[in-house]
Each structure stands twice: as structure tokens, then as C-alpha cells.
Enzyme design. Structure first.
Site, PDB file in Angstrom:
ATOM      1  N   GLN A 255     -17.625  41.255  24.795  1.00  8.03           N
ATOM      2  CA  GLN A 255     -18.086  41.848  23.375  1.00  8.03           C
ATOM      3  C   GLN A 255     -18.908  40.884  22.614  1.00  8.03           C
ATOM      4  OE1 GLN A 255     -17.659  44.883  22.022  1.00  8.03           O
ATOM      5  NE2 GLN A 255     -16.633  45.371  24.378  1.00  8.03           N
ATOM      6  N   SER A 256     -19.884  40.232  23.245  1.00 11.68           N
ATOM      7  CA  SER A 256     -20.437  39.202  22.601  1.00 11.68           C
ATOM      8  C   SER A 256     -21.795  39.803  21.972  1.00 11.68           C
ATOM      9  CB  SER A 256     -21.289  38.332  23.685  1.00 11.68           C
ATOM     10  OG  SER A 256     -22.255  37.541  23.412  1.00 11.68           O
ATOM     11  N   ASN A 257     -21.904  39.651  20.489  1.00 18.20           N
ATOM     12  CA  ASN A 257     -23.135  39.784  19.627  1.00 18.20           C
ATOM     13  C   ASN A 257     -24.481  39.445  20.323  1.00 18.20           C
ATOM     14  OD1 ASN A 257     -21.313  41.581  17.886  1.00 18.20           O
ATOM     15  ND2 ASN A 257     -20.661  39.472  17.334  1.00 18.20           N
TER      16      ASN A 257
END
Length: 327
Positions: A73-75
Site C-alpha cells: 500500500q505504498s503511496n
């Protein structure tokens, strides 16, 4: 360092406005928010500021591929994928864990943006990056290896420039800030703010909330941030001698560990949504905003002051963590 040498990716300046409803709930303070969640690239976020400099660096070095890493879920990975689309570069993402049956949140968006995704188990910090780069370059490519969060001295320049932007907004609004709360995880955002504060004479105290208990590149976060600051100091020609005191991070809110949404994050997300119509994310801004709420509720900073939250984006992760949020 030429701060104008960047690849245009975002919509700037991002809004700076009061949180009028929340200021009524917490009347001891005047509350404001800086909306980097509205920066434009692939649903917004602070990483676009760093990527403007990092993508330009990749182009200047003649690269055709960018490799970076992070959690699923890395922005940063989502926005890197989008930046590569804009610049015509191939993007490879080294993500932790195994491929899920259903893609959601940032992971879904990274996939839709055409990133080539490699699942790396417990190696979410880019441990496999050298091997992948070697393989791709043997095939005739030239690769830029970008660390988690875009946290290089080049990446810090995005937030040096952001302080200049903020200063102009404060002048236009005839506003003086006393405190700025923000999330600090991979280090470059905090380092850039520290450097920009010195370069542009921003008279506000930074209060960085630590997000991840793990070390950064094998160093405690404050030591890593100080190293970035010292590299940036040399590039910018600053005479101030920075110490660990200048980059101290608040570690009171990271007990549950990285990416674990606890009651404090749930409450922070709900409060900002229901009072201001603004979404936080479960990992970064939710934790940082929870820290700010604790400071305000318990008067850990001077009453009657002007307090700003720097919203660094990340709302797509809400769709992955949705089952854990109050319905």
C-alpha cells in the site's frame, strides 16, 4: 543545487486553509491544514514533490527504467508509477508480501498505471533492487534505483521548495504559524522541511510524528534524516551546523508498528472526516494526525497558537483497510 531543475508533475501550490469546525471542537488552538493530498498526480500526495526532482534526475542520467520499493500500500510506489507514465519511463516496483487474490487501494492503482510489480516477501525495503537492476541492465536498459519513499538528497529538494511555497501562502494570507505537525517515515519530507525552514526563514516549530519503528537504511530515523540534512546543507550552501536536536522525531505513537491500524488511527480518520470532510490514510497521516490530536487535547503546546497539519495524502489505502474502520 538548482531548485528549478525539476520535471513538472503536480498541481501547485496545494491549498492551505483553516479547519474551522475542528477549531471549534479544540478551541484552545487555531487549526490549519496544508493539502498535499490535492497535489494532483494519481490522486495526490506529498511524494509528487520529491518525484519532480527524482524523475528529472533519471532523465538527466539517460535512464529508461525506474526501480523502487515499498509495502503493497505504498503511496510512494503508486505515485512513482504515475510519474513514470508522465515521463515515458518504465517502472518496476519491488513490493513486500505475496500477490493477493484481489488488488485494492494503492496496489490496484499501481497496477492500473502499468507498473511491473515484483512481490518480495518480507523484503519490502528494496533488498532485491541490485539484482533486478543488474538483470535489466544486462538486457540493454539503464536503470535508476530509487530508495523507499524517494528518500535521497535529491528527493529532499521537493520539500525545500515546498517551504518556499508555504511562505508565499502565509504572506498572502497574513498568517503566522507556530507549529507544523507532519508524518515522518522514510526521512526526505522531514529533511526537506528542516532545510527549507532554514533557507527561507520559516518561523514555525516542526513536530514530526514517527510512523515506522524499523530503522531506515540501517539507521535510526533521526540519524538518517540528519545525514540527508547535512548532504542538503552542502548542496544549498547553508552555514548552520545541524545536530540531532534539529531532527528529533516524536516516537510516542508508533507502538503498534508500521501499517497496523489501531484505535488512534481509526479515531483520527473519523474525526477529520466528520468535522472537515477530509480523508486521512490508515498508515501515515492517520497516525500523525492522532499524535497532533493528543498534543492539542493535553495542551502539550502553547495555547492560543496557530497549528498546521501537513496532509501528505494516501487516502487510497483506506480501501484496503476498510474492514477495520468503523462503518
Amino acid at each position: 543545487m538548482e531548485l528549478r531543475n525539476k520535471y513538472s508533475l503536480g498541481f501547485f501550490p496545494t491549498p492551505l486553509h483553516p479547519m474551522e469546525n475542528l477549531s471549534k471542537v479544540l478551541p484552545d488552538y487555531n487549526l490549519f491544514i496544508k493539502r498535499d493530498d490535492q497535489s494532483g498526480l494519481a490522486s495526490g500526495g506529498n511524494k509528487v514533490r520529491k518525484l519532480e526532482y527524482l524523475i528529472q534526475q533519471a532523465i538527466d542520467e539517460g535512464c529508461n527504467i525506474v526501480i523502487t520499493a515499498g509495502a503493497q500500500q505504498s503511496n510512494h510506489c503508486r505515485q512513482t508509477a504515475a510519474a513514470c507514465v508522465k515521463a515515458g519511463l518504465e517502472c518496476h516496483l519491488l513490493l513486500g508480501g505475496t500477490e493477493p487474490e484481489v488488488l485494492n487501494g494503492n496496489l490496484l492503482m499501481s497496477s492500473l498505471l502499468g507498473a511491473k510489480i515484483h512481490y518480495c516477501g518480507d523484503r519490502r525495503h528494496g533488498e532485491d533492487m541490485p539484482a533486478l537492476k543488474d538483470q535489466l541492465e544486462k538486457e540493454g536498459n539503464k536503470c535508476m534505483s530509487m530508495p523507499c519513499g524517494g528518500s535521497t538528497v535529491t528527493g529532499t529538494m521537493g520539500f525545500v521548495n515546498a517551504v518556499k511555497e508555504l511562505k508565499l501562502q502565509l504572506e498572502e494570507q497574513d498568517l503566522q504559524l507556530d507549529y507544523i505537525f507532519h508524518a515522518s517515515s522514510s526521512g526526505a519530507t522531514q529533511a526537506g522541511l528542516v532545510l527549507g525552514k532554514e533557507l527561507y526563514g520559516l518561523d514555525a516549530q516542526l513536530i514530526p510524528i514517527n510512523i515506522d519503528k524499523d530503522s531506515t537504511n540501517g539507521l535510526p530515523l533521526d540519524h538518517f534524516v540528519l545525514d540527508l540534512v547535512k548532504q542538503g546543507q552542502e548542496l544549498l550552501g547553508l552555514v548552520k551546523e545541524f545536530t540531532l536536536e534539529d531532527v528529533a522525531v516524536i516516537k510516542d505513537y508508533d507502538k503498534s508498528g508500521y501499517g497496523v491500524m489501531s484505535y488512534q488511527e481509526k479515531e483520527a480518520i473519523e474525526i477529520l472526516a466528520k468535522h472537515e470532510g477530509i480523508f486521512l490514510d490508515p498508515v501515515y497521516t492517520g497516525r500523525a494526525f492522532a499524535g497532533m490530536l493528543d498534543y492539542l487535547r493535553n495542551n502539550k503546546i502553547e495555547k492560543g497558537t496557530n497549528v498546521m497539519f501537513w496532509h501528505t495524502g494516501g487516502f487510497p489505502a483506506l480501501f484496503e483497510y476498510g474492514s477495520g474502520l468503523k462503518q
